[in-house]
Design an enzyme around this catalytic site. Structure first.
Site, PDB file in Angstrom:
ATOM      1  N   LYS A 262       0.852  -1.187   0.000  1.00 47.01           N
ATOM      2  CA  LYS A 262       0.000   0.000   0.000  1.00 47.01           C
ATOM      3  C   LYS A 262       0.889   1.239   0.000  1.00 47.01           C
ATOM      4  O   LYS A 262       1.733   1.402   0.887  1.00 47.01           O
ATOM      5  CB  LYS A 262      -0.913   0.005   1.233  1.00 47.01           C
ATOM      6  CG  LYS A 262      -2.043  -1.016   1.132  1.00 47.01           C
ATOM      7  CD  LYS A 262      -2.890  -1.027   2.389  1.00 47.01           C
ATOM      8  CE  LYS A 262      -3.786   0.175   2.508  1.00 47.01           C
ATOM      9  NZ  LYS A 262      -4.606   0.118   3.743  1.00 47.01           N
TER      10      LYS A 262
HETATM   11  O1  G3P Z   1      -7.355   1.300   5.158  1.00 46.32           O
HETATM   12  C1  G3P Z   1      -8.049   2.519   5.228  1.00 46.32           C
HETATM   13  C2  G3P Z   1      -9.163   2.442   6.175  1.00 46.32           C
HETATM   14  O2  G3P Z   1      -8.800   1.532   7.184  1.00 46.32           O
HETATM   15  C3  G3P Z   1      -9.551   3.720   6.805  1.00 46.32           C
HETATM   16  O3  G3P Z   1     -10.673   3.472   7.594  1.00 46.32           O
HETATM   17  O4  G3P Z   1     -12.333   3.835   9.338  1.00 46.32           O
HETATM   18  O5  G3P Z   1      -9.989   4.726   9.621  1.00 46.32           O
HETATM   19  O6  G3P Z   1     -11.544   5.766   7.982  1.00 46.32           O
HETATM   20  P1  G3P Z   1     -11.149   4.521   8.691  1.00 46.32           P
END
Ligand code: G3P
Length: 224
Positions: free
Chosen positions: A85
């Site tokens: 990533k």
């Molecule tokens: O990998 C990206 C994702 O985990 C972000 O999620 O819930 O932290 O916005 P969040």
């Protein structure tokens, strides 16, 4: 649609993959930092799971050269299913073709706009990961943006897949599936929420009740 798990909770991963059709695992530095599990133990589990699932881990390097160096080490360590990533900044865009040339699979991450996704696809990313709920949180309609990304990549014939990330509810997942998003990565709780419906539970209860009233504790196979 591919369904990936966005977590480093080893118990939750074990439970979910024993039940649901999961295609891969994703984490980011925040998820790993918040995990209670030892990181080496986590990676050992990931190595085992990576034989059957795709595995998307984020670089912690900031320059293109170092990003690729980490990509090489991580690919050697985790094997074929590994995807590096790479956040979509200038060093990230620079790193993507270098990583691809070195045989490293790439997921461009922290994507917030269709043009960032287009740049990542042009650079050769295998996946782009737009953050749906973080867009919704700034009133920028995450689902619509992911739909637009999907259309743009299709318009130009890129093989890059859209991996929707950052979800808080199943409505977002449903809307993305209608928008033709190729893959989503979600929390264990959201995987469970995808199939939950109170009327389904009620129907199962009713089937059991009706069967038992007529046939007691026997099973359908007893009558073959
Ligand atoms: O990998 C990206 C994702 O985990 C972000 O999620 O819930 O932290 O916005 P969040």
């Amino acid at each position: 649609m591919q369904l990936l798990l966005d977590t480093a909770d080893l118990n939750a991963i074990k439970e979910i993959i024993s039940i649901y059709p999961i295609d891969g695992l994703t984490t980011n530095p925040s998820i790993l930092a918040a995990s209670k599990w030892d990181l080496k133990d986590t990676f050992e589990q990931f190595r085992q799971l990576g034989r059957h699932l795709s595995l998307h881990l984020q670089t912690t390097a900031r320059t293109a050269e170092n990003i690729v160096e980490q990509g090489r080490a991580l690919t050697d360590n985790f094997g074929d299913g590994f995807h590096l990533k790479i956040p979509i900044c200038e060093e990230g865009i620079k790193a993507i073709p270098m990583a691809k040339a070195a045989g490293i699979k790439v997921t461009a991450t922290a994507v917030f706009t269709p043009l960032q996704a287009l740049a990542a696809a042009k650079a050769g990313a295998d996946y782009v990961a737009p953050y749906v709920n973080r867009l919704d949180n700034i009133c920028a309609n995450g689902v619509a943006e992911v739909g637009n990304i999907t259309v743009i990549l299709r318009n130009y014939g890129y093989e890059t897949k859209v991996l929707g990330a950052s979800f808080k509810n199943v409505q977002q997942l449903y809307d993305l599936s209608l928008a033709g998003c190729h893959a989503v990565t979600v929390t264990p709780a959201l995987v469970k929420a995808m199939i939950y419906h109170p009327y389904t539970d009620k129907s199962i209860e009713l089937f059991d009740h009706d069967w038992q009233e007529r046939f007691g504790d026997s099973h359908i196979t007893d009558y073959l």
